[in-house]
Design an enzyme around this catalytic site. Structure first.
Site, PDB file in Angstrom:
ATOM      1  N   GLN A  86       0.832  -1.197   0.000  1.00 49.92           N
ATOM      2  CA  GLN A  86       0.000   0.000   0.000  1.00 49.92           C
ATOM      3  C   GLN A  86       0.869   1.250   0.000  1.00 49.92           C
ATOM      4  O   GLN A  86       1.900   1.308   0.665  1.00 49.92           O
ATOM      5  CB  GLN A  86      -0.920  -0.023   1.220  1.00 49.92           C
ATOM      6  CG  GLN A  86      -2.154   0.833   1.060  1.00 49.92           C
ATOM      7  CD  GLN A  86      -3.242   0.454   2.047  1.00 49.92           C
ATOM      8  OE1 GLN A  86      -3.271  -0.664   2.539  1.00 49.92           O
ATOM      9  NE2 GLN A  86      -4.130   1.388   2.345  1.00 49.92           N
ATOM     10  N   SER A 118       3.991  -6.419   2.774  1.00 53.43           N
ATOM     11  CA  SER A 118       2.680  -6.390   3.426  1.00 53.43           C
ATOM     12  C   SER A 118       1.632  -7.022   2.511  1.00 53.43           C
ATOM     13  O   SER A 118       1.709  -8.214   2.222  1.00 53.43           O
ATOM     14  CB  SER A 118       2.324  -4.957   3.826  1.00 53.43           C
ATOM     15  OG  SER A 118       1.200  -4.920   4.676  1.00 53.43           O
ATOM     16  N   LEU A 119       0.653  -6.264   2.012  1.00 53.97           N
ATOM     17  CA  LEU A 119      -0.352  -6.871   1.138  1.00 53.97           C
ATOM     18  C   LEU A 119       0.293  -7.519  -0.083  1.00 53.97           C
ATOM     19  O   LEU A 119      -0.265  -8.467  -0.669  1.00 53.97           O
ATOM     20  CB  LEU A 119      -1.390  -5.837   0.690  1.00 53.97           C
ATOM     21  CG  LEU A 119      -1.032  -4.920  -0.492  1.00 53.97           C
ATOM     22  CD1 LEU A 119      -1.436  -5.518  -1.826  1.00 53.97           C
ATOM     23  CD2 LEU A 119      -1.661  -3.555  -0.332  1.00 53.97           C
ATOM     24  N   ARG A 141      -9.263  -8.367   4.508  1.00 52.15           N
ATOM     25  CA  ARG A 141      -8.128  -7.855   5.282  1.00 52.15           C
ATOM     26  C   ARG A 141      -8.211  -6.346   5.446  1.00 52.15           C
ATOM     27  O   ARG A 141      -8.039  -5.801   6.545  1.00 52.15           O
ATOM     28  CB  ARG A 141      -6.831  -8.249   4.580  1.00 52.15           C
ATOM     29  CG  ARG A 141      -5.528  -7.854   5.277  1.00 52.15           C
ATOM     30  CD  ARG A 141      -4.352  -8.391   4.456  1.00 52.15           C
ATOM     31  NE  ARG A 141      -3.054  -8.146   5.058  1.00 52.15           N
ATOM     32  CZ  ARG A 141      -2.276  -7.102   4.787  1.00 52.15           C
ATOM     33  NH1 ARG A 141      -2.704  -6.151   3.960  1.00 52.15           N
ATOM     34  NH2 ARG A 141      -1.087  -6.969   5.349  1.00 52.15           N
ATOM     35  N   HIS A 147       0.171  -3.235  11.323  1.00 49.27           N
ATOM     36  CA  HIS A 147       1.320  -4.022  11.783  1.00 49.27           C
ATOM     37  C   HIS A 147       1.707  -3.698  13.226  1.00 49.27           C
ATOM     38  O   HIS A 147       2.872  -3.570  13.563  1.00 49.27           O
ATOM     39  CB  HIS A 147       2.514  -3.843  10.833  1.00 49.27           C
ATOM     40  CG  HIS A 147       2.218  -4.310   9.438  1.00 49.27           C
ATOM     41  ND1 HIS A 147       2.052  -5.635   9.123  1.00 49.27           N
ATOM     42  CD2 HIS A 147       2.022  -3.615   8.293  1.00 49.27           C
ATOM     43  CE1 HIS A 147       1.770  -5.739   7.831  1.00 49.27           C
ATOM     44  NE2 HIS A 147       1.741  -4.532   7.313  1.00 49.27           N
ATOM     45  N   GLN A 161       1.479 -11.744  10.188  1.00 49.31           N
ATOM     46  CA  GLN A 161       1.874 -10.507   9.497  1.00 49.31           C
ATOM     47  C   GLN A 161       0.968  -9.330   9.853  1.00 49.31           C
ATOM     48  O   GLN A 161       1.397  -8.176   9.853  1.00 49.31           O
ATOM     49  CB  GLN A 161       1.852 -10.763   7.975  1.00 49.31           C
ATOM     50  CG  GLN A 161       2.426  -9.644   7.135  1.00 49.31           C
ATOM     51  CD  GLN A 161       1.606  -9.418   5.882  1.00 49.31           C
ATOM     52  OE1 GLN A 161       0.487  -8.945   5.950  1.00 49.31           O
ATOM     53  NE2 GLN A 161       2.181  -9.782   4.744  1.00 49.31           N
TER      54      GLN A 161
END
Length: 313
Positions: free
Chosen positions: A10, A94-95, A119, A203, A252
């Site tokens: 992102q 991440s994503l 998510r 996170h 994560q």
């Protein structure tokens, strides 16, 4: 020397991303249709036409970025490229880890889109608006940032969320604690401590409700061993075991994105070139700051598809 594919997270989104790929390759366009069908909405129109503020919403940006990355993969494959023949490892920020896993066949594109929509919504819902925050800390040693987080937390939550390399760390947690930690980091000598315009404290341990949602969501989709090993954000270890990968994806949500260590791992394990697959060039820039011996290239346009195919032939 080996090649690894990396997939952006992102912040790399931009209105119009992926349109060139969709126009040039029917296989890429079909990915966008597949994502639209999976979500039951015209996300493609939002990706290509905006508005930007709607595309930037977490629940939209996450599946949108995955769609662009998979469109690039399908464009490569349409010209005869094979991931398991040419690529030693994949990883995503991440994503982007979901994009990497979809590219490697761990889950279908449709399931990846649905998982990322879940998510995004779960991360947004985990903490009431205004109660969490994130800040970028530039030019301060990790130990000093960790000390500032511990001092500021005082029974609250404040922790390192992203270790992006090149002297850039991102902290996340309760708003007051993050603001105090940013101030302490400045006092400890950070070049910059910048509060980020984000919608939630990603996170961090405050995302625990979202981790629970993802545990259930991942249990409900079909999973297959990826065709190439995927490096986990939280463990920085490669795996092809579906159960382990799913566990790491849950971890994560609340855990640190260890991107500096990921690039260092690549360098220590024979990777000479990193290709950034999808929108933007953020990961390429980070990689150059972490290890200048690793070459970087990006694939987010028809011209870059052709260049990558020629280089990887």
């Amino acid at each position: 020397m080996a090649v690894a594919f990396t997939f952006p997270g992102q912040g790399s989104q931009a209105v119009g991303m992926g349109k060139d790929l969709a126009d040039a390759f029917p296989e890429a366009r079909r990915i966008f249709q597949e994502v639209d069908d999976a979500l039951g909405e015209n996300l493609s129109k939002l990706i290509w036409e905006g508005p930007e503020e709607t595309l930037t919403l977490t629940a939209n940006a996450q599946p949108a970025l995955m769609a662009v990355s998979l469109a690039a993969i399908r464009a490569l494959e349409a010209r005869g490229f094979s991931l398991n023949d040419k690529v030693a490892y994949v990883a995503g920020h991440s994503l982007g880890e979901y994009s990497a896993l979809a590219a490697a066949g761990f889950v279908s594109v449709g399931d990846a889109a649905r998982l990322l929509r879940i998510r995004g919504n779960a991360m947004q819902a985990a903490v009431p608006a205004g109660e969490g925050a994130m800040a970028a800390i530039i030019g301060l040693e990790q130990a000093d940032v960790e000390a500032a987080c511990a001092e500021a937390a005082k029974g609250s939550i404040c922790q390192i969320a992203n270790d992006n390399g090149g002297g850039q760390l991102v902290i996340s947690g309760a708003k007051a604690a993050v603001e105090l930690a940013a101030k302490l980091c400045t006092e400890k000598g950070a070049k910059r401590a910048l509060m980020l315009q984000v919608s939630a404290p990603f996170h961090s341990a405050l995302m625990a409700p979202a981790a629970n949602v993802m545990r259930e969501a991942l249990a409900g989709v079909a999973k297959t061993a990826p065709v190439v090993p995927v490096l986990s954000n939280v463990s920085v270890q490669p795996s092809i075991d579906p159960d382990e990968i799913a566990r790491r994806l849950v971890e994560q949500v609340t855990g640190r994105v260890r991107w500096r260590e990921t690039v260092e791992w690549f360098g220590a394990n024979g990777v000479s070139t990193l290709y950034e697959i999808g929108a933007g060039k953020v990961l390429s820039g980070l990689a150059r700051r972490i290890n200048r011996d690793i070459a970087t290239a990006s694939v987010d346009s028809a011209a870059e598809v052709e260049a990558a195919l020629a280089a990887l032939a």
